[in-house]
Design an enzyme around this catalytic site. Structure first.
Site, PDB file in Angstrom:
ATOM      1  N   TYR A  56     -19.773  -1.628   0.982  1.00  0.00           N
ATOM      2  CA  TYR A  56     -18.898  -2.797   1.157  1.00  0.00           C
ATOM      3  C   TYR A  56     -19.638  -4.113   0.912  1.00  0.00           C
ATOM      4  CZ  TYR A  56     -15.072   0.204   2.374  1.00  0.00           C
ATOM      5  OH  TYR A  56     -14.074   1.149   2.291  1.00  0.00           O
ATOM      6  N   GLN A  91      -2.463  -3.904  -1.059  1.00  0.00           N
ATOM      7  CA  GLN A  91      -3.393  -2.880  -0.560  1.00  0.00           C
ATOM      8  C   GLN A  91      -4.820  -3.317  -0.851  1.00  0.00           C
ATOM      9  OE1 GLN A  91      -1.817   1.327  -1.675  1.00  0.00           O
ATOM     10  NE2 GLN A  91      -0.857  -0.089  -3.083  1.00  0.00           N
ATOM     11  N   HIS A 109      -4.503  -3.189   4.023  1.00  0.00           N
ATOM     12  CA  HIS A 109      -5.717  -2.371   4.157  1.00  0.00           C
ATOM     13  C   HIS A 109      -6.941  -3.208   4.534  1.00  0.00           C
ATOM     14  CE1 HIS A 109      -3.927   1.076   1.479  1.00  0.00           C
ATOM     15  NE2 HIS A 109      -3.458   1.079   2.719  1.00  0.00           N
ATOM     16  N   CYS A 136     -22.815 -10.599  16.318  1.00  0.00           N
ATOM     17  CA  CYS A 136     -21.431 -11.092  16.321  1.00  0.00           C
ATOM     18  C   CYS A 136     -21.431 -12.527  16.839  1.00  0.00           C
ATOM     19  CB  CYS A 136     -20.580 -10.197  17.221  1.00  0.00           C
ATOM     20  SG  CYS A 136     -18.942 -10.891  17.525  1.00  0.00           S
ATOM     21  N   GLY A 176       0.559  -2.145 -10.205  1.00  0.00           N
ATOM     22  CA  GLY A 176      -0.837  -1.706 -10.281  1.00  0.00           C
ATOM     23  C   GLY A 176      -1.304  -0.800  -9.166  1.00  0.00           C
ATOM     24  N   THR A 177      -0.444   0.131  -8.772  1.00  0.00           N
ATOM     25  CA  THR A 177      -0.888   1.095  -7.756  1.00  0.00           C
ATOM     26  C   THR A 177      -0.504   2.505  -8.174  1.00  0.00           C
ATOM     27  OG1 THR A 177      -0.726   1.752  -5.415  1.00  0.00           O
ATOM     28  CG2 THR A 177       1.158   0.567  -6.326  1.00  0.00           C
ATOM     29  N   SER A 178      -1.404   3.463  -7.897  1.00  0.00           N
ATOM     30  CA  SER A 178      -1.209   4.836  -8.375  1.00  0.00           C
ATOM     31  C   SER A 178      -0.163   5.592  -7.571  1.00  0.00           C
ATOM     32  CB  SER A 178      -2.538   5.594  -8.328  1.00  0.00           C
ATOM     33  OG  SER A 178      -3.023   5.627  -6.998  1.00  0.00           O
ATOM     34  N   LEU A 203      -0.034   0.407 -15.555  1.00  0.00           N
ATOM     35  CA  LEU A 203      -0.613   0.789 -16.852  1.00  0.00           C
ATOM     36  C   LEU A 203      -0.108   2.143 -17.329  1.00  0.00           C
ATOM     37  CD1 LEU A 203      -2.603  -0.556 -18.777  1.00  0.00           C
ATOM     38  CD2 LEU A 203      -4.459   0.640 -17.607  1.00  0.00           C
ATOM     39  N   GLU A 204       0.285   2.966 -16.365  1.00  0.00           N
ATOM     40  CA  GLU A 204       0.826   4.298 -16.677  1.00  0.00           C
ATOM     41  C   GLU A 204       1.856   4.601 -15.593  1.00  0.00           C
ATOM     42  OE1 GLU A 204      -2.653   6.748 -16.231  1.00  0.00           O
ATOM     43  OE2 GLU A 204      -2.900   6.107 -14.154  1.00  0.00           O
TER      44      GLU A 204
HETATM   45  C1  BJW Z   1      -3.239  -1.053 -13.962  1.00  0.00           C
HETATM   46  C2  BJW Z   1      -4.172  -1.770 -14.669  1.00  0.00           C
HETATM   47  C3  BJW Z   1      -3.715  -2.950 -15.223  1.00  0.00           C
HETATM   48  C4  BJW Z   1      -5.186  -0.063 -13.974  1.00  0.00           C
HETATM   49  N1  BJW Z   1      -2.455  -3.315 -15.058  1.00  0.00           N
HETATM   50  N2  BJW Z   1      -1.986  -1.418 -13.815  1.00  0.00           N
HETATM   51  C5  BJW Z   1       1.708  11.119   4.304  1.00  0.00           C
HETATM   52  C6  BJW Z   1       1.560  12.137   3.411  1.00  0.00           C
HETATM   53  C7  BJW Z   1       0.286  12.560   3.033  1.00  0.00           C
HETATM   54  C8  BJW Z   1      -0.865  11.958   3.532  1.00  0.00           C
HETATM   55  C9  BJW Z   1      -0.712  10.939   4.430  1.00  0.00           C
HETATM   56  C10 BJW Z   1       0.558  10.536   4.802  1.00  0.00           C
HETATM   57  N3  BJW Z   1       0.405   9.502   5.674  1.00  0.00           N
HETATM   58  C11 BJW Z   1      -0.913   9.255   5.850  1.00  0.00           C
HETATM   59  C12 BJW Z   1      -1.621  10.114   5.107  1.00  0.00           C
HETATM   60  C13 BJW Z   1      -3.108  10.152   5.029  1.00  0.00           C
HETATM   61  C14 BJW Z   1      -3.699   9.085   4.151  1.00  0.00           C
HETATM   62  C15 BJW Z   1      -3.279   9.369   2.717  1.00  0.00           C
HETATM   63  O1  BJW Z   1      -2.419   8.731   2.149  1.00  0.00           O
HETATM   64  N4  BJW Z   1      -3.972  10.318   2.094  1.00  0.00           N
HETATM   65  C16 BJW Z   1      -3.744  10.647   0.700  1.00  0.00           C
HETATM   66  C17 BJW Z   1      -5.021  11.259   0.161  1.00  0.00           C
HETATM   67  C18 BJW Z   1      -2.527  11.534   0.551  1.00  0.00           C
HETATM   68  N5  BJW Z   1      -3.347   7.745   4.555  1.00  0.00           N
HETATM   69  C19 BJW Z   1      -3.982   7.124   5.553  1.00  0.00           C
HETATM   70  O2  BJW Z   1      -4.871   7.662   6.199  1.00  0.00           O
HETATM   71  C20 BJW Z   1      -3.551   5.715   5.894  1.00  0.00           C
HETATM   72  N6  BJW Z   1      -3.316   5.582   7.283  1.00  0.00           N
HETATM   73  C21 BJW Z   1      -2.183   6.000   7.849  1.00  0.00           C
HETATM   74  O3  BJW Z   1      -1.307   6.537   7.238  1.00  0.00           O
HETATM   75  O4  BJW Z   1      -2.125   5.706   9.187  1.00  0.00           O
HETATM   76  C22 BJW Z   1      -1.161   6.401   9.958  1.00  0.00           C
HETATM   77  C23 BJW Z   1      -1.925   7.498  10.601  1.00  0.00           C
HETATM   78  C24 BJW Z   1      -2.946   7.177  11.466  1.00  0.00           C
HETATM   79  C25 BJW Z   1      -3.632   8.188  12.089  1.00  0.00           C
HETATM   80  C26 BJW Z   1      -3.312   9.499  11.794  1.00  0.00           C
HETATM   81  C27 BJW Z   1      -2.299   9.796  10.892  1.00  0.00           C
HETATM   82  C28 BJW Z   1      -1.605   8.792  10.276  1.00  0.00           C
HETATM   83  C29 BJW Z   1      -4.677   4.723   5.610  1.00  0.00           C
HETATM   84  C30 BJW Z   1      -4.954   4.607   4.151  1.00  0.00           C
HETATM   85  C31 BJW Z   1      -6.118   3.667   3.928  1.00  0.00           C
HETATM   86  C32 BJW Z   1      -6.473   3.602   2.452  1.00  0.00           C
HETATM   87  N7  BJW Z   1      -7.721   2.966   2.324  1.00  0.00           N
HETATM   88  C33 BJW Z   1      -8.260   2.758   0.972  1.00  0.00           C
HETATM   89  C34 BJW Z   1      -9.779   2.437   1.046  1.00  0.00           C
HETATM   90  C35 BJW Z   1     -10.088   1.307   1.907  1.00  0.00           C
HETATM   91  C36 BJW Z   1     -10.009  -0.003   1.174  1.00  0.00           C
HETATM   92  C37 BJW Z   1     -11.202  -0.232   0.264  1.00  0.00           C
HETATM   93  O5  BJW Z   1     -12.292   0.306   0.474  1.00  0.00           O
HETATM   94  O6  BJW Z   1     -11.001  -0.997  -0.689  1.00  0.00           O
HETATM   95  O7  BJW Z   1      -7.518   1.729   0.315  1.00  0.00           O
HETATM   96  S1  BJW Z   1      -8.074   4.173  -0.094  1.00  0.00           S
HETATM   97  C38 BJW Z   1      -7.837   3.243  -1.553  1.00  0.00           C
HETATM   98  O8  BJW Z   1      -6.556   3.659  -2.088  1.00  0.00           O
HETATM   99  C39 BJW Z   1      -7.712   1.774  -1.134  1.00  0.00           C
HETATM  100  C40 BJW Z   1      -6.488   1.357  -1.880  1.00  0.00           C
HETATM  101  O9  BJW Z   1      -5.881   0.234  -1.241  1.00  0.00           O
HETATM  102  C41 BJW Z   1      -5.618   2.602  -1.887  1.00  0.00           C
HETATM  103  C42 BJW Z   1      -4.579   2.633  -2.946  1.00  0.00           C
HETATM  104  O10 BJW Z   1      -5.180   2.666  -4.218  1.00  0.00           O
HETATM  105  P1  BJW Z   1      -4.500   1.894  -5.431  1.00  0.00           P
HETATM  106  O11 BJW Z   1      -4.451   0.450  -5.158  1.00  0.00           O
HETATM  107  O12 BJW Z   1      -3.212   2.554  -5.756  1.00  0.00           O
HETATM  108  O13 BJW Z   1      -5.580   2.112  -6.583  1.00  0.00           O
HETATM  109  P2  BJW Z   1      -5.751   3.317  -7.626  1.00  0.00           P
HETATM  110  O14 BJW Z   1      -7.097   3.204  -8.221  1.00  0.00           O
HETATM  111  O15 BJW Z   1      -5.394   4.628  -7.021  1.00  0.00           O
HETATM  112  O16 BJW Z   1      -4.640   3.039  -8.745  1.00  0.00           O
HETATM  113  C43 BJW Z   1      -4.688   1.905  -9.583  1.00  0.00           C
HETATM  114  C44 BJW Z   1      -3.487   1.960 -10.524  1.00  0.00           C
HETATM  115  O17 BJW Z   1      -3.505   0.793 -11.324  1.00  0.00           O
HETATM  116  C45 BJW Z   1      -3.525   3.165 -11.485  1.00  0.00           C
HETATM  117  O18 BJW Z   1      -2.237   3.786 -11.525  1.00  0.00           O
HETATM  118  C46 BJW Z   1      -3.841   2.544 -12.859  1.00  0.00           C
HETATM  119  O19 BJW Z   1      -3.211   3.183 -13.947  1.00  0.00           O
HETATM  120  C47 BJW Z   1      -3.283   1.147 -12.669  1.00  0.00           C
HETATM  121  N8  BJW Z   1      -3.923   0.134 -13.483  1.00  0.00           N
HETATM  122  N9  BJW Z   1      -5.412  -1.056 -14.623  1.00  0.00           N
HETATM  123  C48 BJW Z   1      -1.637  -2.488 -14.329  1.00  0.00           C
HETATM  124  N10 BJW Z   1      -4.569  -3.713 -15.955  1.00  0.00           N
END
Ligand code: BJW
Length: 241
Positions: A56, A91, A109, A136, A176-178, A203-204
């Site tokens: 980070y 996010q 997030h 702190c 821009g989210t997957s 993008l897709e």
């Molecule tokens: C372009 C482009 C251009 C490229 N123009 N486009 C229900 C079902 C199943 C699982 C779960 C569920 N509920 C909860 C879960 C578990 C979990 C989860 O979802 N797991 C999955 C693996 C399924 N979720 C959680 O744990 C969340 N908490 C929660 O639900 O709390 C309730 C709870 C609490 C306790 C117990 C149980 C439930 C918390 C999720 C936290 C996510 N954190 C992260 C990392 C931290 C932040 C950081 O370090 O930066 O956040 S993960 C990471 O993914 C980050 C992002 O914000 C997040 C989303 O990613 P994003 O933004 O979509 O990025 P990419 O890279 O995936 O996609 C980019 C897209 O852009 C692509 O499609 C490209 O094509 C496109 N692109 N260039 C337009 N120029």
């Protein structure tokens, strides 16, 4: 035909990609060099805090060398000029929406430029590194600050406010989210259930693209300014009665 007044916009890593901020998944994504469970879970932080803090710290430092792109600027313009309710739910943990001038932004997030003290539970603006274990400013204890980031298994911020805004929205837009990570990936279904029009710009096609009324495929830096121009030019009537 009906007018749309309230808009909720969900943004993800793709909107910052053209600014040079790495996305998470796919080739060259942030996770390529790291396993998710090694850097973005509370367990990882307990197991190896130095590794997580360095991951980070590097991303916080990188923020100093990137700038908002045309998509951030267009959303900031929409925020300034849209007469109805508007909420940008991001996010992303970068500050590019704010640096573009957007005001109505919610970081579900967390933020790279925020630290959370595990001793006194205060959150504070933080621009420097955390890996050296600084004290702190609130309680004075050293080595208890963590990145103010929502990791897997943790509850995203302000879910009640987000869900309330989506329930009231006439238009839900995802940029821009997957669609891989919940609860954000489920917002489109809530929006549709509550009667909103839904539009994706990516993008897709995302994993959830079938849930959207309309999907526009291409870079956010081109698609978003065109869409904003249309919205402010009066193209904001729902095609669904
Ligand atoms: C372009 C482009 C251009 C490229 N123009 N486009 C229900 C079902 C199943 C699982 C779960 C569920 N509920 C909860 C879960 C578990 C979990 C989860 O979802 N797991 C999955 C693996 C399924 N979720 C959680 O744990 C969340 N908490 C929660 O639900 O709390 C309730 C709870 C609490 C306790 C117990 C149980 C439930 C918390 C999720 C936290 C996510 N954190 C992260 C990392 C931290 C932040 C950081 O370090 O930066 O956040 S993960 C990471 O993914 C980050 C992002 O914000 C997040 C989303 O990613 P994003 O933004 O979509 O990025 P990419 O890279 O995936 O996609 C980019 C897209 O852009 C692509 O499609 C490209 O094509 C496109 N692109 N260039 C337009 N120029």
């Amino acid at each position: 035909m009906r007018d749309i007044r309230n808009i909720v916009i969900l943004t993800g890593a793709g909107i910052s990609a053209e600014s040079g901020v790495a996305t998470f998944r796919g080739p060259d994504g942030l996770w390529e060099g790291h396993r998710v469970e090694d850097v973005a879970t509370p367990e990882a932080f307990r197991r190896d805090p130095a590794l997580v803090q360095k991951f980070y710290d590097a991303r916080r430092a990188k923020l100093k060398s990137v700038e908002p792109n045309a998509a951030h600027l267009a959303l900031a313009r929409l925020d300034a000029e849209w007469p109805g309710e508007l909420l940008i739910v991001t996010q992303n943990v970068d500050d590019l929406h704010e640096r573009a001038g957007a005001k109505r932004v919610l970081h579900m997030h967390g933020e790279l430029k925020s630290a959370w003290c595990l001793a006194c539970d205060e959150r504070m603006t933080w621009e420097e590194e955390l890996s050296s274990g600084p004290a702190c400013p609130e309680c004075g204890l050293a080595g208890r600050l963590r990145p103010d980031i929502v990791w897997f298994g943790e509850m995203p911020y302000e879910m009640d406010r987000i869900e309330g805004a989506i329930r009231e929205a006439g238009l839900f837009v995802s940029i821009g989210t997957s669609g891989a990570i919940y609860p954000a990936a489920g917002f489109v279904q809530t929006a549709r259930y509550c009667g909103a029009d839904t539009l994706e710009m990516n993008l897709e096609p995302s994993l959830g693209s079938v849930y959207f009324h309309e999907s526009r495929v291409g870079p956010a830096g081109s698609l978003v300014p065109t869409w904003v121009e249309g919205m402010l030019g009066g193209e904001h009537r729902s095609s669904r009665a």
